[in-house]
Design an enzyme around this catalytic site. Structure first.
Site, PDB file in Angstrom:
ATOM      1  N   HIS A   7       2.168  -2.886  -8.902  1.00 34.99           N
ATOM      2  CA  HIS A   7       0.841  -3.465  -8.731  1.00 34.99           C
ATOM      3  C   HIS A   7       0.879  -4.619  -7.750  1.00 34.99           C
ATOM      4  O   HIS A   7       1.939  -5.109  -7.403  1.00 34.99           O
ATOM      5  CB  HIS A   7       0.250  -3.932 -10.073  1.00 34.99           C
ATOM      6  CG  HIS A   7       0.960  -5.093 -10.693  1.00 34.99           C
ATOM      7  ND1 HIS A   7       1.964  -4.953 -11.615  1.00 34.99           N
ATOM      8  CD2 HIS A   7       0.810  -6.433 -10.509  1.00 34.99           C
ATOM      9  CE1 HIS A   7       2.398  -6.144 -11.985  1.00 34.99           C
ATOM     10  NE2 HIS A   7       1.723  -7.071 -11.324  1.00 34.99           N
ATOM     11  N   GLU A 118      -8.850  -3.997   3.732  1.00 33.57           N
ATOM     12  CA  GLU A 118      -8.970  -3.105   4.888  1.00 33.57           C
ATOM     13  C   GLU A 118      -9.396  -1.721   4.414  1.00 33.57           C
ATOM     14  O   GLU A 118      -8.887  -1.200   3.434  1.00 33.57           O
ATOM     15  CB  GLU A 118      -7.624  -3.017   5.599  1.00 33.57           C
ATOM     16  CG  GLU A 118      -7.649  -2.176   6.848  1.00 33.57           C
ATOM     17  CD  GLU A 118      -6.312  -2.161   7.571  1.00 33.57           C
ATOM     18  OE1 GLU A 118      -6.235  -1.528   8.624  1.00 33.57           O
ATOM     19  OE2 GLU A 118      -5.328  -2.775   7.064  1.00 33.57           O
TER      20      GLU A 118
END
Length: 123
Positions: A7, A118
């Site tokens: 993660h 992004e």
């Protein structure tokens, strides 16, 4: 010995606001939460429902500043999407697009704490 991604963590000022953003903007859902017995922190692990990678959002009760220092926002998460036009339209409607690079075919959105994400087309 092998390593694999588990993660990434982002600290957030308003957990519920951030959870709402990540669900609306990227379709992420809470897989599990962990709350400190003394209430000093809450962790929320978000999933895309397809990959093993998780996004951990951390809320700290005793954080005394108004924001987190994000430097120059050169670090970021990236998500690929199967329909760039539809994603761009959605993010434009949400008002969260913060930078576009049409030459590269990508753009960035900003979450409620100013973290850049992004958006890239699926290959």
């Amino acid at each position: 010995m092998e390593f694999s991604f588990a993660h990434n963590n982002l600290n957030v000022m308003d957990l519920e606001k951030s959870l709402q953003f990540y669900e609306e903007a990227l379709g992420l859902t809470v897989e599990r939460r962990k709350e400190a017995p003394d209430g000093s922190f809450i962790l929320a692990f978000l999933t895309d429902g397809r990959t093993a990678h998780r996004l951990e959002l951390t809320w700290l009760r005793d954080w005394e500043k108004d924001s987190y220092n994000l430097g120059d926002n050169e670090f970021h998460l990236a998500f690929q999407v199967d329909d760039m036009d539809e994603a761009h339209k959605k993010h434009q409607e949400m008002g969260c697009i913060c930078f576009e690079n049409p030459g590269m075919g990508i753009y960035f959105i900003a979450d409620p704490d100013g973290y850049w994400i992004e958006i890239v087309p699926a290959k």
